[in-house]
Each structure stands twice: as structure tokens, then as C-alpha cells.
Design a protein around this motif. Structure first.
Motif, PDB file in Angstrom:
ATOM      1  N   MET A 234      10.675   7.394  -4.710  1.00  0.00           N
ATOM      2  CA  MET A 234      11.432   8.578  -5.127  1.00  0.00           C
ATOM      3  C   MET A 234      11.357   8.735  -6.643  1.00  0.00           C
ATOM      4  N   THR A 235      11.512   9.967  -7.086  1.00  0.00           N
ATOM      5  CA  THR A 235      11.528  10.217  -8.524  1.00  0.00           C
ATOM      6  C   THR A 235      12.910  10.745  -8.909  1.00  0.00           C
ATOM      7  N   GLU A 236      13.608   9.969  -9.728  1.00  0.00           N
ATOM      8  CA  GLU A 236      14.948  10.316 -10.209  1.00  0.00           C
ATOM      9  C   GLU A 236      15.770  11.002  -9.114  1.00  0.00           C
TER      10      GLU A 236
ATOM     11  N   VAL B 157       1.052  -6.957  -5.876  1.00  0.00           N
ATOM     12  CA  VAL B 157       0.353  -5.764  -6.372  1.00  0.00           C
ATOM     13  C   VAL B 157       0.675  -4.549  -5.502  1.00  0.00           C
ATOM     14  N   ASP B 158       0.578  -3.389  -6.133  1.00  0.00           N
ATOM     15  CA  ASP B 158       0.872  -2.113  -5.484  1.00  0.00           C
ATOM     16  C   ASP B 158      -0.329  -1.203  -5.687  1.00  0.00           C
ATOM     17  N   VAL B 159      -0.860  -0.642  -4.603  1.00  0.00           N
ATOM     18  CA  VAL B 159      -2.031   0.222  -4.756  1.00  0.00           C
ATOM     19  C   VAL B 159      -1.835   1.490  -3.938  1.00  0.00           C
TER      20      VAL B 159
ATOM     21  N   VAL C 115       0.882  -1.172   0.000  1.00  0.00           N
ATOM     22  CA  VAL C 115       0.000   0.000   0.000  1.00  0.00           C
ATOM     23  C   VAL C 115       0.917   1.219   0.000  1.00  0.00           C
ATOM     24  N   CYS C 116       0.760   2.038  -1.008  1.00  0.00           N
ATOM     25  CA  CYS C 116       1.687   3.147  -1.205  1.00  0.00           C
ATOM     26  C   CYS C 116       1.009   4.487  -0.939  1.00  0.00           C
ATOM     27  N   GLY C 117       1.848   5.511  -0.821  1.00  0.00           N
ATOM     28  CA  GLY C 117       1.307   6.857  -0.595  1.00  0.00           C
ATOM     29  C   GLY C 117       0.770   7.015   0.812  1.00  0.00           C
TER      30      GLY C 117
HETATM   31  O1  LIG Z   1       1.458   8.963  -6.080  1.00  0.00           O
HETATM   32  C1  LIG Z   1       2.162   9.854  -6.549  1.00  0.00           C
HETATM   33  O2  LIG Z   1       1.863  11.035  -6.408  1.00  0.00           O
HETATM   34  C2  LIG Z   1       3.432   9.515  -7.266  1.00  0.00           C
HETATM   35  C3  LIG Z   1       4.234  10.548  -7.690  1.00  0.00           C
HETATM   36  C4  LIG Z   1       5.428  10.266  -8.324  1.00  0.00           C
HETATM   37  C5  LIG Z   1       5.809   8.955  -8.563  1.00  0.00           C
HETATM   38  C6  LIG Z   1       4.997   7.921  -8.177  1.00  0.00           C
HETATM   39  C7  LIG Z   1       3.813   8.165  -7.520  1.00  0.00           C
HETATM   40  N1  LIG Z   1       2.967   7.155  -7.123  1.00  0.00           N
HETATM   41  C8  LIG Z   1       3.284   5.776  -7.094  1.00  0.00           C
HETATM   42  O3  LIG Z   1       2.819   5.123  -8.255  1.00  0.00           O
HETATM   43  C9  LIG Z   1       2.399   3.811  -7.928  1.00  0.00           C
HETATM   44  C10 LIG Z   1       0.996   3.565  -8.420  1.00  0.00           C
HETATM   45  O4  LIG Z   1       0.105   4.439  -7.791  1.00  0.00           O
HETATM   46  P1  LIG Z   1      -1.494   4.397  -8.068  1.00  0.00           P
HETATM   47  O5  LIG Z   1      -2.014   3.128  -7.433  1.00  0.00           O
HETATM   48  O6  LIG Z   1      -1.703   4.418  -9.545  1.00  0.00           O
HETATM   49  O7  LIG Z   1      -2.023   5.622  -7.412  1.00  0.00           O
HETATM   50  C11 LIG Z   1       2.506   3.697  -6.408  1.00  0.00           C
HETATM   51  O8  LIG Z   1       3.698   3.010  -6.072  1.00  0.00           O
HETATM   52  C12 LIG Z   1       2.543   5.133  -5.967  1.00  0.00           C
HETATM   53  O9  LIG Z   1       3.213   5.348  -4.771  1.00  0.00           O
END
Ligand SMILES: O=C(O)c1ccccc1N[C@@H]1O[C@H](COP(=O)(O)O)[C@@H](O)[C@H]1O
Length: 212
Positions: free
Chosen positions: A62-64, A184-186, A9-11
Motif C-alpha cells: 500500500m502507498t500511504e 530479498v523482494d523482487v 515475489v511482489c506485484g
Molecule cells: O510496483 C509498483 O507499481 C509499486 C507502486 C507503488 C509502491 C510500490 C510498488 N512496488 C513495490 O516496490 C518493491 C520493489 O519493486 P521492484 O522489484 O523494483 O519492481 C516491491 O515490493 C514492489 O511491490
């Protein structure tokens, strides 16, 4: 693990959401360290909650990133770094990320055009890869490229293949069944607003995996 499927579970932005994800059976908790994300968790906030978090693996999203940022994330206790990047990123840059944390601490989340597979030379540089099956059809986004995901899993079984991107309680069962994903990642699919998870949606997501 839910019905044989590992779940990230992300974010996650709060202790409450981390606990809700833990309760439904998430194996991994993702924290977005990218300041431009609406789910950004400043490192001070992470420091304040880290000792109270459920005992699950924590992923730094992280992004780049710069080398120092990457090194710091692992130094403060993240198990792994998940790096989002454009597919045009030079191989030397990906090699640098891999050398900085070690391949077993790295997941790569490339933005790939539909027709592009993960290049062979990336495979030894990271333990896992996040693939978005829906990016094959940006217009409808109602059916994913299951074969692309399945092909990667079958052809490169030594890597971890993570189905990620726009998963929801409504499409998770079909996505797993058709892609053969075991991980899976959500994130946004179980939220009420960016960065705020919803317990009912988390439970529905877990139920979808159990009932598929
Ligand atoms: O969620 C974001 O804002 C994000 C920003 C920059 C890079 C990745 C990001 N999200 C990641 O993408 C995957 C899939 O997310 P989703 O289920 O489509 O919302 C997940 O690992 C997020 O953390």
C-alpha cells in the motif's frame, strides 16, 4: 527460502503468477493494492483468487494508506501490510499505521534519500524495513549502496531488513553477496510486462540465489 535467503515475489496479479512464484520457492507473495500502480489488484479480484492461492504469506502493498484501508487489508486475511511512503512523512503518521495493525504486522518501505538512514524512532514501529540499495546512485543504477544495507542489518538485528528495488536475475547474486541480505523482494525484475510474471525469469532469479 532459496539457499538460505527468504524471498518475496511482489506485484502478483493472477493465480498463475502466484503458483509460478510458489514453485520457485517464494516465501511471501505481494499484492499491490495501490490503484495507481500498473500492478494494482482490486480487492474483488483478490477475493476471487484468495482461496486458491498457494499457502504462502500474503502481503498487502500500500502507498500511504488511510487507517480504514489498512485495517480492512488485515481483516480480509493479509498477514502483513507493506507501506510505501515519503521520508518526510511525520512520525505521528507512522505511529498511527503501527497502532492500527500492530508493529509485527507492518513492513515500512520509505523512500529515503541516499544520505539518510532509517531513523531510530521508526524501528520499534514495524517488524521489517525494505531498503533500496540502488537509490544511492540514481544515474547509473548499476551498483548499489551495499554498506548502507549491511549497516542497518548489523546495527539493528532485531528488525527484518529486506533488500528491495530493481533486483533482477542478473544482479541478485551480487546484491545478496555484497549486502549480506537474508531477505530479498523482487517484482519488475521477473516480469515480461507490468503485472505479468515470467516463469523463465522467476527460475533464473532463483538460480541466481542458489549459485551465488
Ligand atoms: O510496483 C509498483 O507499481 C509499486 C507502486 C507503488 C509502491 C510500490 C510498488 N512496488 C513495490 O516496490 C518493491 C520493489 O519493486 P521492484 O522489484 O523494483 O519492481 C516491491 O515490493 C514492489 O511491490
Amino acid at each position: 527460502m532459496i539457499n538460505g535467503i527468504q524471498v518475496k515475489v511482489c506485484g502478483i496479479t493472477s493465480l498463475i503468477d502466484a503458483e509460478a512464484a510458489d514453485r520457485v520457492g517464494a516465501d511471501f507473495l505481494g499484492f499491490d493494492l495501490n490503484p495507481k500502480s500498473p500492478r494494482h489488484v482490486p480487492l474483488e479480484v483478490y477475493h476471487n483468487i484468495v482461496t486458491h492461492l498457494p499457502y504462502r504469506k500474503k502481503i498487502a502493498v500500500m502507498t500511504e494508506p488511510r487507517k480504514e484501508e489498512l485495517r480492512h487489508a488485515l481483516a480480509i486475511g493479509f498477514s502483513l501490510a507493506q507501506i510505501h511512503f515519503n521520508h518526510t512523512t511525520p512520525l505521528e503518521q507512522i505511529e498511527k499505521w503501527s497502532r492500527t495493525v500492530g508493529a509485527r504486522h507492518l513492513w515500512l518501505a520509505p523512500e529515503l534519500p541516499p544520505e539518510m538512514d532509517v531513523p531510530g524512532e521508526w524501528l520499534s514501529l514495524a517488524d521489517g524495513f525494505l531498503l533500496d540499495p540502488f537509490c544511492a546512485d540514481e544515474n547509473t543504477r548499476d551498483s548499489g549502496d551495499w554498506r548502507k544495507f549491511a549497516r542497518h542489518r548489523e546495527t539493528h538485528p532485531d528488525n527484518l531488513w529486506i533488500l528491495s528495488g530493481d533486483l533482477t536475475p542478473d544482479n541478485a547474486g551480487e546484491a545478496v553477496n555484497k549486502s549480506g541480505a537474508r531477505f530479498v523482494d523482487v517484482s519488475s525484475g521477473v516480469e515480461i510486462s507490468p503485472g505479468v510474471k515470467n516463469t523463465a525469469k522467476l527460475e533464473a532469479f532463483a538460480r541466481a540465489l542458489r549459485q551465488r
